[in-house]
Design a protein around this motif. Structure first.
Motif, mmCIF file in Angstrom:
data_model
loop_
_atom_site.group_PDB
_atom_site.id
_atom_site.type_symbol
_atom_site.label_atom_id
_atom_site.label_comp_id
_atom_site.label_asym_id
_atom_site.label_seq_id
_atom_site.Cartn_x
_atom_site.Cartn_y
_atom_site.Cartn_z
ATOM 1 N N ASP A 12 0.869 -1.120 0.126
ATOM 2 C CA ASP A 12 -0.006 -0.064 0.043
ATOM 3 C C ASP A 12 0.550 1.389 -0.016
ATOM 4 O OD1 ASP A 12 0.930 -0.292 2.650
ATOM 5 O OD2 ASP A 12 -0.688 0.358 3.646
ATOM 6 N N ARG A 13 2.087 1.108 -0.278
ATOM 7 C CA ARG A 13 3.026 2.361 -0.092
ATOM 8 C C ARG A 13 4.214 2.313 -1.350
ATOM 9 N NH1 ARG A 13 5.038 5.426 5.102
ATOM 10 N NH2 ARG A 13 6.689 6.817 3.845
ATOM 11 N N PHE A 14 4.353 3.275 -2.077
ATOM 12 C CA PHE A 14 5.421 3.470 -3.085
ATOM 13 C C PHE A 14 6.040 4.682 -2.791
ATOM 14 C CE2 PHE A 14 1.510 1.463 -4.547
ATOM 15 C CZ PHE A 14 1.940 0.077 -5.312
ATOM 16 N N LEU A 15 7.454 4.365 -3.168
ATOM 17 C CA LEU A 15 8.411 5.563 -2.987
ATOM 18 C C LEU A 15 8.840 6.006 -4.592
ATOM 19 C CD1 LEU A 15 10.706 3.850 -0.587
ATOM 20 C CD2 LEU A 15 8.916 5.516 -0.125
ATOM 21 N N TRP A 16 9.212 7.287 -4.534
ATOM 22 C CA TRP A 16 9.763 7.672 -5.712
ATOM 23 C C TRP A 16 10.830 8.469 -5.620
ATOM 24 C CZ3 TRP A 16 9.038 13.241 -7.291
ATOM 25 C CH2 TRP A 16 9.356 13.451 -8.592
ATOM 26 N N LEU A 17 11.869 8.000 -6.339
ATOM 27 C CA LEU A 17 13.138 8.398 -6.594
ATOM 28 C C LEU A 17 13.422 9.218 -7.764
ATOM 29 C CD1 LEU A 17 16.335 8.769 -5.503
ATOM 30 C CD2 LEU A 17 16.755 6.803 -6.682
ATOM 31 N N LEU A 18 13.902 10.617 -7.355
ATOM 32 C CA LEU A 18 14.094 11.277 -8.657
ATOM 33 C C LEU A 18 15.592 11.731 -8.630
ATOM 34 C CD1 LEU A 18 13.516 13.045 -11.286
ATOM 35 C CD2 LEU A 18 12.722 15.059 -9.861
ATOM 36 N N ARG A 19 16.542 11.546 -9.664
ATOM 37 C CA ARG A 19 17.961 11.960 -9.448
ATOM 38 C C ARG A 19 18.072 12.852 -10.766
ATOM 39 N NH1 ARG A 19 22.592 7.915 -10.414
ATOM 40 N NH2 ARG A 19 21.985 8.466 -12.526
ATOM 41 N N ALA A 20 18.498 13.953 -10.679
ATOM 42 C CA ALA A 20 18.981 14.826 -11.652
ATOM 43 C C ALA A 20 20.254 15.436 -11.593
ATOM 44 C CB ALA A 20 17.697 15.677 -11.984
ATOM 45 N N HIS A 21 20.885 15.954 -12.587
ATOM 46 C CA HIS A 21 22.345 16.486 -12.522
ATOM 47 C C HIS A 21 21.704 17.844 -12.100
ATOM 48 C CE1 HIS A 21 25.711 18.464 -13.764
ATOM 49 N NE2 HIS A 21 26.413 17.423 -13.954
ATOM 50 N N HIS A 22 22.669 18.330 -11.322
ATOM 51 C CA HIS A 22 22.444 20.047 -10.717
ATOM 52 C C HIS A 22 22.393 20.871 -11.632
ATOM 53 C CE1 HIS A 22 22.342 23.094 -7.712
ATOM 54 N NE2 HIS A 22 22.303 22.336 -6.854
ATOM 55 N N LEU A 23 22.812 20.628 -13.009
ATOM 56 C CA LEU A 23 22.742 21.709 -14.058
ATOM 57 C C LEU A 23 21.369 21.579 -14.449
ATOM 58 C CD1 LEU A 23 25.868 20.854 -16.375
ATOM 59 C CD2 LEU A 23 25.427 22.798 -14.885
ATOM 60 N N LEU A 24 20.459 20.581 -14.267
ATOM 61 C CA LEU A 24 19.108 20.819 -14.637
ATOM 62 C C LEU A 24 18.241 21.184 -13.394
ATOM 63 C CD1 LEU A 24 19.061 17.263 -16.502
ATOM 64 C CD2 LEU A 24 19.210 19.668 -17.547
ATOM 65 N N LEU A 25 18.215 20.810 -12.352
ATOM 66 C CA LEU A 25 17.370 20.982 -11.397
ATOM 67 C C LEU A 25 18.109 21.317 -9.858
ATOM 68 C CD1 LEU A 25 15.087 17.968 -11.433
ATOM 69 C CD2 LEU A 25 14.576 20.038 -12.327
ATOM 70 N N ASP A 26 17.622 22.465 -9.233
ATOM 71 C CA ASP A 26 18.235 22.791 -7.882
ATOM 72 C C ASP A 26 17.236 22.193 -7.060
ATOM 73 O OD1 ASP A 26 15.916 24.532 -7.943
ATOM 74 O OD2 ASP A 26 16.983 26.200 -8.111
ATOM 75 N N GLY A 27 17.562 22.346 -5.452
ATOM 76 C CA GLY A 27 16.687 21.847 -4.576
ATOM 77 C C GLY A 27 15.372 22.075 -4.634
ATOM 78 N N TYR A 28 15.105 23.466 -4.843
ATOM 79 C CA TYR A 28 13.561 24.182 -4.962
ATOM 80 C C TYR A 28 12.733 23.330 -6.042
ATOM 81 C CZ TYR A 28 9.921 27.643 -5.353
ATOM 82 O OH TYR A 28 8.715 28.213 -5.564
ATOM 83 N N SER A 29 13.459 23.009 -7.186
ATOM 84 C CA SER A 29 13.003 22.550 -8.211
ATOM 85 C C SER A 29 12.356 21.133 -7.782
ATOM 86 C CB SER A 29 13.689 22.297 -9.575
ATOM 87 O OG SER A 29 14.098 23.436 -10.002
ATOM 88 N N TYR A 30 12.915 20.294 -6.909
ATOM 89 C CA TYR A 30 12.735 19.039 -6.626
ATOM 90 C C TYR A 30 11.425 19.384 -5.826
ATOM 91 C CZ TYR A 30 16.861 16.618 -7.759
ATOM 92 O OH TYR A 30 17.731 16.080 -8.525
#
Length: 198
Positions: free
Chosen positions: A30-48
């Motif tokens: 009943d529980r799922f996790l989502w991992l998003l990994r991106a190069h810092h050139l594409l996303l900063d912490g606020y974008s996550y």
């Protein structure tokens, strides 16, 4: 949730071969996790945060049988327009002059070693997780001083560097969110600066 989605493939080009990777994982039935990994050139912490909120809103709408609300991310072109307007403004000239004066006589950075090592992968990292009681103690100390926890930790870092280096004047480089205008607050991307704190 039905069948597990296949692992998505991100755009190519980063040295590891993937600049972005998203991975759903079953934690329990009943529980799922989502991992998003991106190069810092594409996303900063606020974008996550933006992307996580959008994914949660979409998932919840679909789980409740509703149509998800349209995505309100602003196009990247709006960020460029807002940035260009700022750079052409008197405010930009004032800010540039302020920082040029402020940075003119900074001391050399304090160093914990007398030499630097060549970049290497994998690099050494040590991570520790604070117990809830420790986090509560930090929050209580910050509240007593009338500051945020981040301010308290920055001050502790400066005190540590002073103690280890005996430097009289210290300058810390602090990462800051550098989002100008409403479009930047609604667009995933990279908009960070490192500002000196003396």
């Amino acid at each position: 949730m039905g069948a597990r989605p296949r692992r998505p493939r991100g755009p190519r080009g980063h040295r590891e071969g993937t600049a972005v990777r998203a991975l759903p994982a079953d934690a329990r039935p009943d529980r799922f996790l989502w991992l998003l990994r991106a190069h810092h050139l594409l996303l900063d912490g606020y974008s996550y945060k933006l992307l996580g909120r959008r994914l949660a809103d979409t998932y919840n709408a679909l789980a409740e049988g509703r149509e998800p609300a349209p995505c309100d991310f602003a196009p990247v072109s709006r960020i460029r327009t807002e940035e260009a307007a700022y750079r052409a403004s008197e405010g930009y000239a004032r800010d540039r002059d302020h920082w040029a004066r402020r940075l003119a006589d900074l001391p050399e950075p304090a160093r914990l070693t007398s030499r630097t090592a060549a970049p290497a992968a994998p690099f050494l990292r040590r991570t520790a997780e604070l117990a809830p009681a420790d986090t509560d103690a930090l929050d209580a100390a910050a509240a007593r001083l009338g500051v945020r926890r981040t301010d308290l930790l920055a001050t502790a870092t400066a005190a540590y560097l002073h103690r280890m280096t005996a430097a009289g004047d210290l300058v810390l480089g602090l990462a800051t969110m550098s989002r100008l205008g409403s479009a930047a607050l609604r667009t995933p991307g990279t908009a960070s600066d490192v500002l000196p704190r003396a």
